[in-house]
Design a protein around this motif. Sequence first.
Motif, PDB file in Angstrom:
ATOM      1  N   PHE A  67       8.482 -10.760  -2.017  1.00  0.00           N
ATOM      2  CA  PHE A  67       8.496  -9.227  -2.404  1.00  0.00           C
ATOM      3  C   PHE A  67       7.427  -8.380  -1.810  1.00  0.00           C
ATOM      4  N   PHE A  68       6.493  -8.813  -1.891  1.00  0.00           N
ATOM      5  CA  PHE A  68       5.159  -8.061  -1.375  1.00  0.00           C
ATOM      6  C   PHE A  68       5.036  -7.826   0.234  1.00  0.00           C
ATOM      7  N   PHE A  69       5.618  -9.089   0.744  1.00  0.00           N
ATOM      8  CA  PHE A  69       5.579  -9.146   2.203  1.00  0.00           C
ATOM      9  C   PHE A  69       6.756  -9.311   2.897  1.00  0.00           C
ATOM     10  N   PRO A  70       7.609  -8.434   2.757  1.00  0.00           N
ATOM     11  CA  PRO A  70       9.112  -8.558   3.239  1.00  0.00           C
ATOM     12  C   PRO A  70       9.015  -8.838   4.735  1.00  0.00           C
ATOM     13  N   GLU A  71       8.109  -8.252   5.344  1.00  0.00           N
ATOM     14  CA  GLU A  71       8.033  -8.265   6.960  1.00  0.00           C
ATOM     15  C   GLU A  71       7.486  -9.672   7.414  1.00  0.00           C
ATOM     16  N   THR A  72       6.646 -10.499   6.352  1.00  0.00           N
ATOM     17  CA  THR A  72       5.911 -11.456   6.712  1.00  0.00           C
ATOM     18  C   THR A  72       6.608 -12.715   6.264  1.00  0.00           C
ATOM     19  N   TYR A  73       6.876 -12.664   5.085  1.00  0.00           N
ATOM     20  CA  TYR A  73       7.679 -13.699   4.461  1.00  0.00           C
ATOM     21  C   TYR A  73       9.027 -13.439   3.470  1.00  0.00           C
ATOM     22  N   GLY A  74       9.546 -12.486   3.839  1.00  0.00           N
ATOM     23  CA  GLY A  74      10.810 -12.202   3.136  1.00  0.00           C
ATOM     24  C   GLY A  74      12.080 -11.621   3.991  1.00  0.00           C
ATOM     25  N   LYS A  75      12.915 -10.544   3.501  1.00  0.00           N
ATOM     26  CA  LYS A  75      14.118 -10.446   4.128  1.00  0.00           C
ATOM     27  C   LYS A  75      14.041  -9.855   5.332  1.00  0.00           C
ATOM     28  N   GLY A 222      -2.001   6.244 -10.437  1.00  0.00           N
ATOM     29  CA  GLY A 222      -3.066   6.836  -9.618  1.00  0.00           C
ATOM     30  C   GLY A 222      -3.292   6.115  -8.197  1.00  0.00           C
ATOM     31  N   ASN A 223      -3.382   4.879  -8.530  1.00  0.00           N
ATOM     32  CA  ASN A 223      -3.391   3.848  -7.257  1.00  0.00           C
ATOM     33  C   ASN A 223      -1.994   4.239  -6.388  1.00  0.00           C
ATOM     34  N   LEU A 224      -1.127   4.330  -6.947  1.00  0.00           N
ATOM     35  CA  LEU A 224       0.231   4.535  -5.969  1.00  0.00           C
ATOM     36  C   LEU A 224       0.261   5.642  -5.333  1.00  0.00           C
ATOM     37  N   VAL A 225      -0.426   6.809  -5.873  1.00  0.00           N
ATOM     38  CA  VAL A 225      -0.721   8.239  -5.323  1.00  0.00           C
ATOM     39  C   VAL A 225      -1.881   7.958  -4.204  1.00  0.00           C
ATOM     40  N   GLN A 226      -2.737   7.139  -4.421  1.00  0.00           N
ATOM     41  CA  GLN A 226      -3.787   7.053  -3.250  1.00  0.00           C
ATOM     42  C   GLN A 226      -3.096   6.178  -2.325  1.00  0.00           C
ATOM     43  N   LEU A 227      -2.206   5.315  -2.432  1.00  0.00           N
ATOM     44  CA  LEU A 227      -1.548   4.578  -1.317  1.00  0.00           C
ATOM     45  C   LEU A 227      -0.952   5.791  -0.307  1.00  0.00           C
ATOM     46  N   TYR A 228      -0.150   6.862  -0.930  1.00  0.00           N
ATOM     47  CA  TYR A 228       0.440   7.772  -0.168  1.00  0.00           C
ATOM     48  C   TYR A 228      -0.693   8.599   0.615  1.00  0.00           C
ATOM     49  N   ASP A 240       8.570   1.191  -0.447  1.00  0.00           N
ATOM     50  CA  ASP A 240       8.283   1.049   1.136  1.00  0.00           C
ATOM     51  C   ASP A 240       7.083   1.513   1.801  1.00  0.00           C
ATOM     52  N   VAL A 241       6.424   2.426   0.931  1.00  0.00           N
ATOM     53  CA  VAL A 241       4.976   2.731   1.078  1.00  0.00           C
ATOM     54  C   VAL A 241       3.961   1.550   0.687  1.00  0.00           C
ATOM     55  N   ILE A 242       4.286   0.836  -0.410  1.00  0.00           N
ATOM     56  CA  ILE A 242       3.522  -0.427  -0.774  1.00  0.00           C
ATOM     57  C   ILE A 242       3.843  -1.436   0.105  1.00  0.00           C
ATOM     58  N   PHE A 243       4.963  -1.858   0.554  1.00  0.00           N
ATOM     59  CA  PHE A 243       5.231  -2.965   1.649  1.00  0.00           C
ATOM     60  C   PHE A 243       4.401  -2.743   2.946  1.00  0.00           C
ATOM     61  N   LYS A 244       4.724  -1.197   3.328  1.00  0.00           N
ATOM     62  CA  LYS A 244       4.231  -0.956   4.735  1.00  0.00           C
ATOM     63  C   LYS A 244       2.606  -0.868   4.709  1.00  0.00           C
ATOM     64  N   TYR A 245       1.931  -0.439   3.605  1.00  0.00           N
ATOM     65  CA  TYR A 245       0.436  -0.422   3.378  1.00  0.00           C
ATOM     66  C   TYR A 245       0.031  -1.999   3.516  1.00  0.00           C
TER      67      TYR A 245
END
Length: 377
Positions: A67-75, A222-228, A240-245
Amino acid sequence: MKKRLLIENDLPELSDFQKLLLLNKGKLDYEDVEFIDGDGENYPNIIEVTKDGLLFNFDGLEEFLKFFFPETYGKNAEGGDGEYDAMNFDSMYYGNYDFGDDCYNRSSDDWNEGYTLGYLCGEAVVKLRELISIVSPKSLKYFKDDKLSGEEELTEVLDAFFPKMGDDMTEIDCGARQYMLRDEASNYIGEKFCNGLKPFGIENWGRSRFTECFKTYFISWGNLVQLYLYDGEFDGNVLDVIFKYIDKNFRDHPPIYYEIEYNIWDQEKYNEYACKRYSDVIDDYLEDARERYHPKYIKEMERLSKLDLFKRKSIPGSKYYIKVISLDPETMKVKYVVSTGLWGSNNKPGLSTVDDVIAMATQPGLFDQMDFRVNPK
């Protein structure tokens, strides 16, 4: 009140970033919000929208990684190898991984290349020195104050005199690796991932945040806003912002599963398993050597070893290869194989004296090696 109703009615037109700003200020009902990724997935079995942020629920490490690392371990992992790594890391973490599937080949390679003798400890080194003093006194030069050098050369001597010893030592080495790795691999992987997302605002909310991992995680609005704000792009889907970051900034991935042992090698734990076992095996061969090997046998073995005839060797001036298998200490007959290829094609076994075998290997013009042989019984 009218303004609040207008926002709720226009909710589908809000970007995820706008939703987060309103949720963070308590101006949007969290029960009316759903987040999806770029592929339209909303992960209902994993994501729970709460009053204060997103809650993530997992069955274990594999689901967490995918889930958290789709590019590395996921779909989205290239070639599908990442998903395989996730499964192996999961098995290692929960103690279900069979290290025996991989370690025997590596242990066998270590023996063949001379590394295994370097792992000996305690009485095993003392007993090995005594064993070598019987079968190859000239090789005692590799011992100094019960410390070894020339491990590869000593391994060749042992292979020549004791063809089955390599298997026995390999089995111990593999067992020691498994004993060492089971707990160490689990701890190593847990340390990498359990609280590894905390720098990104994603916290472990398991029953015990230090002992229970890969079950429940949380990130606030608040932490999600910070990721943006870190990303600088405000029109993307929040997932997608979570996964990308995470993909861009997480740098503490373990090596590929079969290389983990080199990062967690614990010599003390290895010795705990292996030292006495190595000593006992060498003791068995030492007892055998005292009973079987006499000076003439050792002298003839040295003649064969000096010519490297216990390895498959090209016979000069011919198309053949020869390899000595063993020398019988009672009959003093040499069991050997002649072949027409480096990899042992068209093998023809033979049985002869040491002098005749050396002649075959060094004087090829005198006879055809395929004809000059007696089949061993």
